[in-house]
Enzyme design. Sequence first.
Site, PDB file in Angstrom:
ATOM      1  N   ASP A   2      -6.358   1.477  -5.673  1.00  0.00           N
ATOM      2  CA  ASP A   2      -5.826   0.118  -5.736  1.00  0.00           C
ATOM      3  C   ASP A   2      -6.873  -0.928  -6.103  1.00  0.00           C
ATOM      4  O   ASP A   2      -6.541  -1.965  -6.659  1.00  0.00           O
ATOM      5  CB  ASP A   2      -5.134  -0.232  -4.420  1.00  0.00           C
ATOM      6  CG  ASP A   2      -3.873   0.600  -4.224  1.00  0.00           C
ATOM      7  OD1 ASP A   2      -3.131   0.779  -5.205  1.00  0.00           O
ATOM      8  OD2 ASP A   2      -3.648   1.095  -3.114  1.00  0.00           O
ATOM      9  N   TYR A  23       3.249  -2.186  -1.720  1.00  0.00           N
ATOM     10  CA  TYR A  23       2.478  -2.030  -0.485  1.00  0.00           C
ATOM     11  C   TYR A  23       1.491  -3.166  -0.256  1.00  0.00           C
ATOM     12  O   TYR A  23       1.070  -3.827  -1.197  1.00  0.00           O
ATOM     13  CB  TYR A  23       1.733  -0.697  -0.527  1.00  0.00           C
ATOM     14  CG  TYR A  23       1.498  -0.087   0.837  1.00  0.00           C
ATOM     15  CD1 TYR A  23       2.566   0.307   1.625  1.00  0.00           C
ATOM     16  CD2 TYR A  23       0.215   0.083   1.324  1.00  0.00           C
ATOM     17  CE1 TYR A  23       2.355   0.865   2.883  1.00  0.00           C
ATOM     18  CE2 TYR A  23      -0.011   0.647   2.581  1.00  0.00           C
ATOM     19  CZ  TYR A  23       1.074   1.038   3.347  1.00  0.00           C
ATOM     20  OH  TYR A  23       0.864   1.586   4.588  1.00  0.00           O
TER      21      TYR A  23
END
Lengths: 716, 716
Positions: free
Chosen positions: A342, A426
């Site tokens: 990420d 998320y």
Amino acid sequence: MTFIESTLSAVVSKLGISSAEEPPYYHPLDPLTASEIARSVDAIRHTANGARLWFKSIQLVEPPKAILVPWLDEYAAGEAVSRLDRTAEILVGRRHSKGADWLVYQISLPETGSSQIISAEPVPAGQHVPPDMGEMMAAEEALLNNPTFKAAIAKLDLPSNAKVVADGWIYGADTLDATPRSIPFMVYLSFSDNPDTCHYAAPLPIVPVISADTFELQRLDYCPIYGKGDKTLLDLDGRFPWEAYVPNEYDQNIRATAGLSSREDIKPYRVLQPEGASFTLEGRVIRWQKWAFHIGFNYREGIVLSDIRYDGRSTFYRLSVSDMTVPYGDPRAPFHRKQAFDLGDIGAGLTANELALGCDCLGEIAYLNFDHFSQDGSPTLQRGVVCIHEQDDGIGWKHTNFRTNRPSVTRSRILIIQTIITVANYEYIFAWRFDQAAGISLEVRATGILSTVAILPGETSPHGNVVSPGVLATNHQHLFSVRIDPAIDGHNNTVVQEDSVAMPFDKANPPSDNKWGVGYTVEQKAITKSGWADAAPEKNRVFKITNPNKVNPVSGKNVAYKLVPAPSQLMLAHPESIAYARAEFGEHHIYVTSYKDRELYAGGLYTNQSNGDANGLRSWVARDDNVDNADLVVWHTFGLTHNPRVEDFPVMPCEIHMIHLKPNDFFTASPAIDVPASTQAFNQSQLHNPGQHLQGDNDIEEKAKANGLNKQGCCA
Amino acid sequence: MTFIESTLSAVVSKLGISSAEEPPYYHPLDPLTASEIARSVDAIRHTANGARLWFKSIQLVEPPKAILVPWLDEYAAGEAVSRLDRTAEILVGRRHSKGADWLVYQISLPETGSSQIISAEPVPAGQHVPPDMGEMMAAEEALLNNPTFKAAIAKLDLPSNAKVVADGWIYGADTLDATPRSIPFMVYLSFSDNPDTCHYAAPLPIVPVISADTFELQRLDYCPIYGKGDKTLLDLDGRFPWEAYVPNEYDQNIRATAGLSSREDIKPYRVLQPEGASFTLEGRVIRWQKWAFHIGFNYREGIVLSDIRYDGRSTFYRLSVSDMTVPYGDPRAPFHRKQAFDLGDIGAGLTANELALGCDCLGEIAYLNFDHFSQDGSPTLQRGVVCIHEQDDGIGWKHTNFRTNRPSVTRSRILIIQTIITVANYEYIFAWRFDQAAGISLEVRATGILSTVAILPGETSPHGNVVSPGVLATNHQHLFSVRIDPAIDGHNNTVVQEDSVAMPFDKANPPSDNKWGVGYTVEQKAITKSGWADAAPEKNRVFKITNPNKVNPVSGKNVAYKLVPAPSQLMLAHPESIAYARAEFGEHHIYVTSYKDRELYAGGLYTNQSNGDANGLRSWVARDDNVDNADLVVWHTFGLTHNPRVEDFPVMPCEIHMIHLKPNDFFTASPAIDVPASTQAFNQSQLHNPGQHLQGDNDIEEKAKANGLNKQGCCA
């Protein structure tokens, strides 16, 4: 004023945005300002040659340590400091019909005069630049208008009220061969016109893959829809009981409209700081309770803390979350490609939430903005990407003298530097916590929405959990790599591993030095060559970052900070798998490397579709160079293996993980011993409706009120 | 009114104390009230036969589960409940010149009519009753007046301004033979008339041992004073450089007098609850955010939580800290005897601090009192031994829709039930935390003052750390045993161990079900016979307490709560040592036993000077009986190996450890999804002096103020 500067100021006034530029303050680690971004872009405009310039990253190149350290020491000593020249780095592409050529420019930004190109390097062959929001949006539009995709959807006999929603995701390498830069899409159904409906409760078992260069559809991957085996929609002629999906909403407005009431018995809880917060900010340098440090921010790592000193003594040179990987555990194609980095693939800075007053913290809050840019190089402003506030952390220390019944009690106040990132479905909340006992902690909260896939109703999976009818949440891991660049009373340090070990004992013939078998000692092992080590809680293993040149006058031991590593499960993917190769920081809890400028990203510079040759942590460790009494970097890998609970859906309650850096014989006594006593006069707490304890409690209350003393004098 | 009752009421009015008795409420688990204590004592007065009765414990006998469960179910259903008869248990001695005979009485306390002796049992031979404050004080007085001790001290050539202070401690067994009941003393020097001076900074290397029966001096143990070897003061003709000791004060008044200023830059931080706390108390039954449970308290365990229900569903029958052991790692006599069982030897109830408003917590606080007794059986009142309050625990869950940029964010409010115990030099803070996601956590904070011994200046020790000149803090462990009596949707449960395990992979011949080597599965192992298991963070091991008779309709799995065990280091003492034998809960992280009434204390009923035959957890595990789909108890051992830092002196900053019980497929969605949105209107936070971010921050502020919306609508 150059063309770009005038354009910029026009844009700025038009949008009414504020620049994060801070004229009154200067620090060489401050992020690039809007005008520095503009000047950097300005310097390479002429290289476009008619092609479309596509800007991926524009960020500060931190000065080399050799240059920065003297500056920081002068600054800390309160001396007049010179202005160091600034350098920007730009990752930019020249887009053309067949794709794009990507280059990395370094641009000098002298205080006066125009910006200059220092260097220009093409992105190495076989490496892929990360996607960006602009590409994601363009790819999404291309997908939704693609006739092949539309035809495939049309075959599925979807409910008439169903709309298709496609989330761009990260494409994972599945071979060592170079693959075209691609964007896979997780596709879902929406049954509402409200864009905030939770489409993750209705996944479509199709993963279209779009070219990140041409935005053309590369192919359609059909997903397994049974708990086991590879059968897809194709095996069922596109038949799936879509009606099985039920709404599973989190948005409070949508829930209210649907008659799903929120609990109403939670009463207001307010943090009041009548005299304000206890910290001061000068630009991005913060001072609080003997702590002083610089709060940087960049596109990739988000928060970067530098030059961290306590009571004037140096502790850490730089702290940041370096990278993270999220590999999924369902081995069936195309799920096996689900491995996000990420930070490396997208960027903690790019995805940082704009935090709003009173929504994400309580009390008196300071916010830091961030000057950013859009793909065409024009400046943008991200507001409140970092929030700063104090928090009460309960009792700091307490002792009651059992003879006099007199307690001495203090409260622990902590300073929190927080950022929150949203990566599609998320969320991660990163909070650096500083305390009054000279400790530093990193708290990571995992929340947000699980990445879901379709599963035939009634099926269960060995690789995940059904969290809503027809919805499988796949098991996965989150592994974070925290980069700890220590400066424990100086830059030459040594990492020492310490275990608590029982002494030998033989009941028949007890050794004279351990007659009763209760003795234990501490086993020390210095890490002298770059390498790795693992957590071992069963041995109470800690890692001390020591300064071998400084001795604590009280204990006679080297001054140190200790890291108690989180003993989380490491990478589950097989050591010979590509997923494992890509996660260069996934195989051990602790790595120690020699310091080198710009070695910042554990997963390598280009993690997107990387296949294990990303020149990251693994190769730095392999140098096998000296880290004994040397300038070194400690990398800590920790995280969570997340096998979803039904309770994690639709939005996961925060899962909290923390790591701690604590002084260990760094001071000559408890650094928190001078924290003032906790008193009712200061805290002004309230007594709960005395109920059945009227007499006793009133007594407590009166004693507390009466001249600020309670019966134990703790409020003296 | 009986004699004792009239005496009691006289005493009560004289002392002006309030009884914790709660006429309007009744619960069979409420602690004995002052009059129940009086009635219990009354019942055995006649057994004195002229001897001096010495009361050690007077406490409630909790009703057998078979009787209590139906009552609790009726109570929970809101039905009219009958009053269950109450039974008290008294541990009392008849003291005579040679010592004392100890008996355990059970006394029935019918609602009307007089109390009756049900049974009388002598304390088994070879078992020792715990010391108590009365004994400790009597022993201390006897020691300080003992001529032998005084003569020994006189030989030491102490500084003229030095006074001797003696802390009664716990005597540890060092053989399997029965030893007379003894109280060792840790002796220190005080250089001040102020009783709150920190004498722990000046230890005397002598341990006198006093008989707990006759209060006579049994002997003087001289302590090693070098880092290694057994040389004592005797080897040095009592010579020790006492002048090496320096003051190391923690008491804020003493520090102020000595010109040691407290830090002054910490500004007030107040928790305001304008509408009061969100919980309600009926007697000792608390209701908060769908939770309801009973808060008991007793002499030994302190807080006991019972009949814990969420939204009407049963989760746990009883939660408590069962016992703890603190073995020290310096193998040299007499240090090898230092192994305290702070609950079994002394009692968490007996040593509970009387908490004062606003000193130990913030916000609106409720306090619970405890009716106790003195050694002569007369009633006393401990005020505020339990405090109850809410706390903000940061973000509960958050998701930001990257398309609409709309965040949904909630704050986590928690309910805290806290007690703080002082065991001579040391403190423990036990806090049970209940959250809105149906989770329960136990937080243990270790603080207070290290147990110190003398060491010759300049020496260092392999078994501890020098924390002040001439002062050695010995390495030691703290092992807690938490008793978890589950009732997961009913009383028949099964504990299942769950590991996350990689699937087999061979790069040369990838298996068809794991072609890319990324697959992992969850390995389950049910614990069907009473036994043990250990934490294994490297396998992401969790223990699920399941109800095999209830299936979650969404996931198809059994409803459960999961325990993520703390993987702390276990007992370091050798398995064949007495210290190890005594700690019946020290060898594994998890034990599962079948439920039996009154099996509450992991270390056995009598831990004082126990030598390993205390009939505790080890013997219950050995029964090897069925715990599959049965009424079972889970015991979790965790703690810390504490190798002291200089920073832990003079008072140790809290070392925090937490364990968690979380629903796992117990609900059909996140139980926290109905928590209302976090809004500025509700939280009323303040903006920190905008400083250099004036425009941007004002913008945030205005947006937040304007009709309670911020730019992202999170405050909608």
